[in-house]
Design an enzyme around this catalytic site. Structure first.
Site, short mmCIF file in Angstrom:
data_model
loop_
_atom_site.label_atom_id
_atom_site.label_comp_id
_atom_site.label_asym_id
_atom_site.label_seq_id
_atom_site.Cartn_x
_atom_site.Cartn_y
_atom_site.Cartn_z
N SER A 138 39.55 42.29 41.07
CA SER A 138 38.89 42.09 42.21
C SER A 138 38.02 43.14 42.31
O SER A 138 38.57 44.41 42.19
CB SER A 138 39.26 41.34 43.18
OG SER A 138 40.51 42.11 43.85
N GLY A 198 35.80 43.72 45.49
CA GLY A 198 35.10 43.39 46.83
C GLY A 198 33.82 42.75 46.67
O GLY A 198 33.76 41.62 46.07
N SER A 199 32.82 43.22 47.13
CA SER A 199 31.65 42.72 47.29
C SER A 199 30.80 42.30 45.94
O SER A 199 29.90 41.61 45.86
CB SER A 199 30.54 43.51 48.34
OG SER A 199 30.38 44.56 47.59
N GLY A 249 32.16 41.09 43.52
CA GLY A 249 33.03 39.72 42.97
C GLY A 249 34.14 39.94 42.15
O GLY A 249 34.95 41.14 42.35
N ASP A 258 43.86 38.44 49.32
CA ASP A 258 44.98 37.54 49.50
C ASP A 258 44.45 36.08 49.60
O ASP A 258 44.85 35.01 49.03
CB ASP A 258 45.68 37.69 50.80
CG ASP A 258 46.22 38.86 51.02
OD1 ASP A 258 46.45 39.61 50.05
OD2 ASP A 258 46.45 39.46 52.07
P1 ADP Z 1 41.28 43.49 47.81
O1 ADP Z 1 41.70 42.62 49.38
O2 ADP Z 1 42.79 42.84 46.96
O3 ADP Z 1 41.06 44.68 47.75
P2 ADP Z 1 38.85 42.67 47.28
O4 ADP Z 1 38.42 43.60 48.41
O5 ADP Z 1 38.35 43.14 45.68
O6 ADP Z 1 40.53 42.47 47.18
O7 ADP Z 1 38.22 41.19 47.52
C1 ADP Z 1 38.65 40.15 46.67
C2 ADP Z 1 37.80 39.02 46.60
O8 ADP Z 1 37.05 38.62 47.79
C3 ADP Z 1 36.28 39.47 45.76
O9 ADP Z 1 36.54 39.55 44.67
C4 ADP Z 1 35.24 38.76 46.38
O10 ADP Z 1 35.31 37.45 45.75
C5 ADP Z 1 35.57 38.92 47.82
N1 ADP Z 1 35.06 39.72 48.79
C6 ADP Z 1 35.82 40.99 49.02
N2 ADP Z 1 34.94 41.64 49.77
C7 ADP Z 1 33.65 40.87 49.92
C8 ADP Z 1 32.34 41.50 50.56
N3 ADP Z 1 32.41 42.52 51.31
N4 ADP Z 1 31.42 40.33 50.27
C9 ADP Z 1 31.85 39.15 49.75
N5 ADP Z 1 32.88 39.07 49.36
C10 ADP Z 1 33.90 39.62 49.21
#
Ligand code: ADP
Length: 310
Positions: free
Chosen positions: A221, A223-224, A226, A253
């Site tokens: 993953s 974050g923003s 994808g 999660d």
């Molecule tokens: P973790 O909480 O384990 O660090 P991520 O931050 O990568 O995981 O987020 C997991 C998923 O949630 C991402 O793959 C995306 O689909 C979604 N996501 C996370 N942050 C954002 C964001 N700022 N905007 C839109 N979707 C998000």
């Protein structure tokens, strides 16, 4: 039914204050206490999606009782091993746009309790109703870094799929017994290999490493941005829409919860990734950790695009 594992849950206390002064008395009238820990966040999102959930791990003391009652109030079945020491508190002070956190280490787990959890998981899986187990978070003191391996082996003996979301140190151990799915975020993956990943090509190359461990789904993953996934022999890029973000804490999660829900339904890789990312995004759009607004589900789901990479 889906089982979740939280080895080191917490009572999360959030204090909202106009000002927070070090070395002085700070009074607070605006605060919330919730059941926390990564596996518990997964359980909450699964419940919003309509799944039946049984949650296990270790709980102790009045903080443990608080978590148990919270879960019951959300219709999540708690089936935790009771330990003598109290479950930890994790405190966040939110003031003037800043967040200060105090995270207790949590109780030391005794050898007899570690064995009780293995038996508890065996009992949960005995009925044959659980098809997927999701384990999230770090391993508490007293247990070896490879403790998840024992739990993965128990699940595999019963043909139950094991989904693993943990940091690099524990992941290094657990891949040895081939969980069904792992979900490192990009930082965790970089820590795993002690490198900086600079391009999608490099990312794909690193992900290939896990194939030799016979892991069905490797989902990274970002974050923003994808996610990128390696499922079977194919790479997928999950492109997500730009949304108004309130708090991305717990999005990983929520991503796990969405994927687990679809794995339980024997959905295709594409559908697993699409629902998972939809839940991650919905969590980021919500102030509360491990909370998604189902009224927005269809709209966001429609905007998540899965692309198979060459
Ligand atoms: P973790 O909480 O384990 O660090 P991520 O931050 O990568 O995981 O987020 C997991 C998923 O949630 C991402 O793959 C995306 O689909 C979604 N996501 C996370 N942050 C954002 C964001 N700022 N905007 C839109 N979707 C998000």
């Amino acid at each position: 039914m889906i089982a979740t594992i939280t080895l080191n849950p917490s009572v999360d206390i959030c204090y909202y204050m106009d000002s927070f002064v070090i070395n002085d008395v700070n009074r607070c009238s605006n605060y919330i206490k919730t059941a926390g820990g990564k596996g518990i966040n997964v359980s909450k999102v699964l419940k919003s999606l309509g799944s039946e959930v049984i949650a296990t791990g270790f709980l102790g003391g009045s903080t443990g009782s608080f978590i148990e009652e919270e879960l019951l109030s959300m219709s999540i079945n708690p089936s935790f091993v009771k330990i003598n020491d109290a479950t930890r508190n994790c405190i966040a002070v939110i003031s003037e746009g800043k967040q200060t956190e105090i995270l207790e280490t949590g109780p030391q787990i005794l050898s007899k309790d570690s064995k009780s959890l293995m038996r508890a998981l065996e009992n949960i899986l005995e009925s044959g109703k659980v098809k997927v187990v999701a384990a999230s978070g770090s391993i508490p003191e007293g247990l070896g870094k490879d403790y998840y391996n024992e739990l993965i082996k128990i699940a595999k003996k019963k043909n139950v799929k094991f989904v693993m979301d943990t940091s690099a140190d524990y992941l290094k151990e657990s891949i040895k017994v081939s969980p069904f799915l792992i979900k490192p975020n990009i930082n965790e993956l970089e820590n795993f290999f002690d490198i900086k990943i600079k391009s999608e090509q490099e990312l794909k190359k690193t992900m290939q490493y896990f194939k030799e461990y016979d892991i069905d789904m490797i989902v990274v993953s970002i974050g923003s941005e994808g996610s990128i996934a390696l499922c079977g022999d194919n790479f997928y890029r999950i492109n997500i829409p730009r949304v108004s973000v309130k708090s991305p804490v717990g999005s990983g999660d929520a991503l796990v919860a969405g994927m687990v829900r679809e794995i339980d339904k024997d959905s295709s890789y594409e559908e697993i990734l699409r629902v998972g990312n939809t839940c991650g995004i919905l969590n980021a759009m919500n102030e509360k950790t491990g909370s998604i607004d189902m009224r927005m589900f269809d709209e966001i789901y429609g905007k998540v695009k899965i692309e198979m990479l060459k």
